[in-house]
Design a protein around this motif. Structure first.
Motif: not given
Ligand code: ADP
Ligand code: MG
Length: 737
Positions: A14-19, A97-106
């Motif tokens: 599980v990964r939690c992104r920053p606020l 995960g939910q949109t905007g939680t960092g799936k694509t980022y990961t």
């Molecule tokens: P998803 O693909 O789940 O819809 P994104 O990967 O596009 O979400 O992430 C949304 C935003 O949050 C992006 O701007 C991304 O850079 C940022 N973000 C997500 N996870 C992290 C993280 N672990 N550390 C820093 N920024 C993050």
């Protein structure tokens, strides 16, 4: 589910992104997630519940908080999986995960920043570095494909006509499981090439994002890498192992806000949700272990991930969370999914010597090309020797087997050069020859020209063959040869150490988790009580603990119920909408399409479960196409139409006109000259010939004319009207003779 020796569970991290700023501006400050990195636990606080309510705790294989680095996640949770793929296992990593939680980022991250590169670029690095460092007796072939599932259609992102192309079909084979037919697959020789493939695909997705509203979060993207490795086994034969890696970036898992959404958009939303709820159902069915039916066929996504969930693959699921309190429901749903997925058991095994290995085909093709080249070389050598024996100077160098490949080209070139020189010289000789006639000279020169043309053609063919051979060979990566590894020994050591540390951390966490479970079970069993009071105290403590547990489970049941109610409501709404749509269509059909046309169409429709579509059967069944022309019944062979037995007998018996099925009219040409009776007076003096006919009451010209070709009427019946016909009949066989 029974745990056999080769089975292993799906790894869930599980990964939690920053606020982020949006979270802070939209809701109350402070996150709802706490993480215990040591124990791999996520503690979730319900912002709407009273403080007395116990917090929910979930345990996973690893957890990564807002401060976690991309590299940490890769080294600890992904690296072992990629190593397995390189060893011939199937592997899958998917982000959920939910949109905007960092799936694509990961999964992808920021490509240009080495610190923020995601799983996919790091996997590219890993794969090609591994190949460059492996032993030189290993040959590798790396292929990549990229697809997306949008509105339940599979689209090839590497196809230049991505937008307009037809959706691809799913197929299943016992060898390679479920696969996509006609999917583009690019052979990649380096990190740069595979990155280019990824970029081409991403651009195709990006185009979609501008064309369609919120496209990127509505489609699932799958990047597939196939690594084939051939290595000589102890039996001396080359064995091939094939590892397939699926890197999946799913669409957002949040529920569609359906209020106010109608018609087409609702249908679209229903379809998008379909694959995610199908994925949820598959996970539930597998985790449950008791349900005999796993609904893989409910969506394209679950069919593609069939091997990764409960099949022949090692799987890592990265569940991504946002810390914001306004998304508590979605976060809880994600955690529940992730928690369920932990119980899925897979049976990974090495894919050894599969029949469809492309590497084998490449090796065979390379061997064939090499043999062809050798043959050409041998031919040129022979010719060279021939020329030599004719007195042409040459250096007779002998080559060893090892040098043959490199020498082949040079040898061929040498031969061509020598031949050209020889022909040139011969041409010169011919030109200078005083004794030859001009005509003869021309002929000989032409012949030499032709020989030179042949020689050039041959040379071109050899060059083409060599180029093809080299191109094919360059696609295969040989261990320790193709890629220059720039990292020095120290760096390699550092990497290894980092890997060791990651492995150690993982093991430590596992042990701690196990200890925690055991503590709860055993500590109290071993307790001995010195006094009653002490026993009461201990038991009360235990009761309190169990009560808290009970409350947790009750809350969980409540959550699950709420979740079910919510999804049921959504499904009902979708169903209502679809029923309305259906009624509308029925109305049109009933009122505007004639019933017989409708029936015709209905009879031709069949459902193809493989493609999940209704299809029209062809109007004429395929097998009877050739027999569209009805065959003549066997009883009428030789006749133009069916004819009864009786009629045939009657025809055979006599020339009865009634049974003449055909040729009642006589179509033969009148070959005799026209009757010139009126002109030729002498004709009138032949009473014998015209007598009988002239007696008839119908003394018209036509009868007389017919008489002219009915040469000798045999019999004349009583009825005069029959005369001409009877005469005709008898005449037929005669004229035919
Ligand atoms: P998803 O693909 O789940 O819809 P994104 O990967 O596009 O979400 O992430 C949304 C935003 O949050 C992006 O701007 C991304 O850079 C940022 N973000 C997500 N996870 C992290 C993280 N672990 N550390 C820093 N920024 C993050
Ligand atoms: Mg995304």
């Amino acid at each position: 589910m029974s745990k056999n020796k080769s089975s292993e569970s799906v790894k869930v991290v599980v990964r939690c992104r920053p606020l982020n700023q949006k979270d802070e501006s939209n809701g109350p400050a402070g996150g709802i997630i706490q993480m215990d990195l040591q124990l791999g636990q996520v503690i979730l606080r319900n912002p709407r519940a009273p403080a007395s309510e116990p917090q929910k705790t979930f345990t996973f294989d690893a957890v990564y908080d807002a401060n976690s680095k991309q590299r940490d996640l890769y080294d600890e949770s992904v690296r072992p999986l990629i190593d397995s793929v390189l060893a011939g296992f199937n592997g899958t990593i998917f982000a959920y995960g939910q949109t905007g939680t960092g799936k694509t980022y990961t999964m992808q991250g920021a490509w240009l920043d080495p610190e923020r590169r995601g799983v996919i670029p790091n996997a590219f690095d890993h794969i090609f570095t591994h190949i460059s460092r492996s032993q030189s007796d290993k040959q590798y072939l790396v292929r990549a494909s990229y697809l997306e599932i949008y509105l339940e259609d599979i689209r090839d992102l590497l196809d230049p006509n991505h937008g307009s192309a037809k959706a691809l079909e799913l197929r299943e084979s016992p060898e390679s499981g479920v696969y996509v037919r006609d999917l583009t697959s690019c052979v990649c020789k380096s990190i740069k090439e595979i990155e280019e493939v990824m970029n081409v695909g991403n651009q195709a997705r990006a185009v979609g994002a501008t064309d369609m509203n919120e496209h990127s979060s509505r489609s699932h993207a799958l990047f597939l890498i196939t690594v084939e490795c051939s290595q000589p086994g102890p039996d001396g034969r080359k064995h091939i192992r094939v590892g397939r890696l699926n890197l999946v970036d799913l669409a957002g898992s949040e529920r569609q806000a359906k209020t106010g959404v109608q018609g087409e958009r609702l249908k679209e939303a229903a379809k998008i949700n379909l694959s995610l709820s199908a994925l949820g159902n598959v996970i539930s069915a597998l985790a449950d272990g008791r349900s005999s039916h796993v609904p893989y066929r409910d969506s394209k996504l679950t069919r593609l991930l069939q091997d990764s969930l409960g099949g022949n693959a090692k799987t890592v699921m990265v569940a991504t969370l946002g810390p914001a309190s306004q998304h508590y429901d979605e976060t809880l749903t994600t955690l529940r999914y992730a928690n369920r997925a932990k119980n899925i058991q897979n049976q990974p095994r090495v894919n050894e010597d599969p029949k469809d290995a492309l590497l084998r085909e490449f090796q065979m093709e390379i061997a064939r090309l090499r043999a062809q080249l050798h043959h050409r070389k041998w031919r040129s050598k022979q010719k060279k020797e021939q020329v030599d024996s004719e007195g042409w100077e040459r250096d007779g160098d002998e080559e060893t087997e090892g040098e043959e490949d490199e020498g082949a080209e040079k040898e061929a070139e040498d031969y061509v050069k020598l031949e050209e020189q020889r022909l040139e010289r011969e041409k010169q000789d011919i030109r200078e020859d005083q004794f030859l006639l001009a005509e003869e000279k021309q002929r000989l020169l032409g012949e030499k020209e032709r020989m030179m043309g042949d020689l050039r053609k041959e040379q071109e063919a050899t060059e083409q063959l060599t180029a093809k051979y080299k191109a094919m060979e360059s696609k295969l990566l040989v261990g320790g040869k193709n890629i220059i590894d720039h990292t020095n020994e120290q760096q390699k050591m550092l990497e290894m150490k980092r890997q060791e540390i990651a492995e150690q951390t993982r093991r430590e966490r596992e042990i701690q988790q196990q200890m925690l479970v055991r503590d709860e079970e055993t500590v109290e069993l071993r307790e001995t009580f010195s006094s009653l009071q002490q026993e009461v105290e201990a038991k009360t403590k235990k009761l309190k603990k169990l009560y808290a547990k009970l409350q947790c489970i009750k809350a969980e049941i409540q959550d699950v119920n709420d979740e079910h109610v919510r999804s049921r409501q959504e499904l009902e709404q979708t169903q209502n909408e679809l029923t309305r749509e259906l009624k509308f269509k029925y109305l049109i059909i009933e009122n505007f399409i004639p019933p017989e046309e409708k029936n015709k169409i209905m009879n031709r429709l069949t459902f193809d479960p493989e493609e999940d579509q209704w299809k029209f059967q062809p109007l004429v069944p395929a097998e009877s196409k050739s027999s569209q022309m009805k065959k003549r019944p066997a009883s009428a062979v030789g006749y133009k139409r069916p004819i009864s037995q009786y009629a045939r007998v009657a025809i055979a018996m006599g020339p009865h006109s009634r049974y003449r099925a055909e040729n009642i009219m006589f179509l033969e040409l009148d070959m005799t000259p026209p009757n010139t009776a009126s002109l030729d007076r002498s004709a009138e003096s032949e009473p014998n010939q015209s007598h009988s006919v002239d007696n008839s009451p119908t003394k018209d010209r036509s009868v007389r004319k017919s008489r002219s070709w009915c040469q000798t009427p045999k019999s004349i019946t009583s009825s005069s009207s029959n005369v001409s016909l009877a005469a005709c009949h008898t005449a037929t066989p005669m004229t035919a003779q």
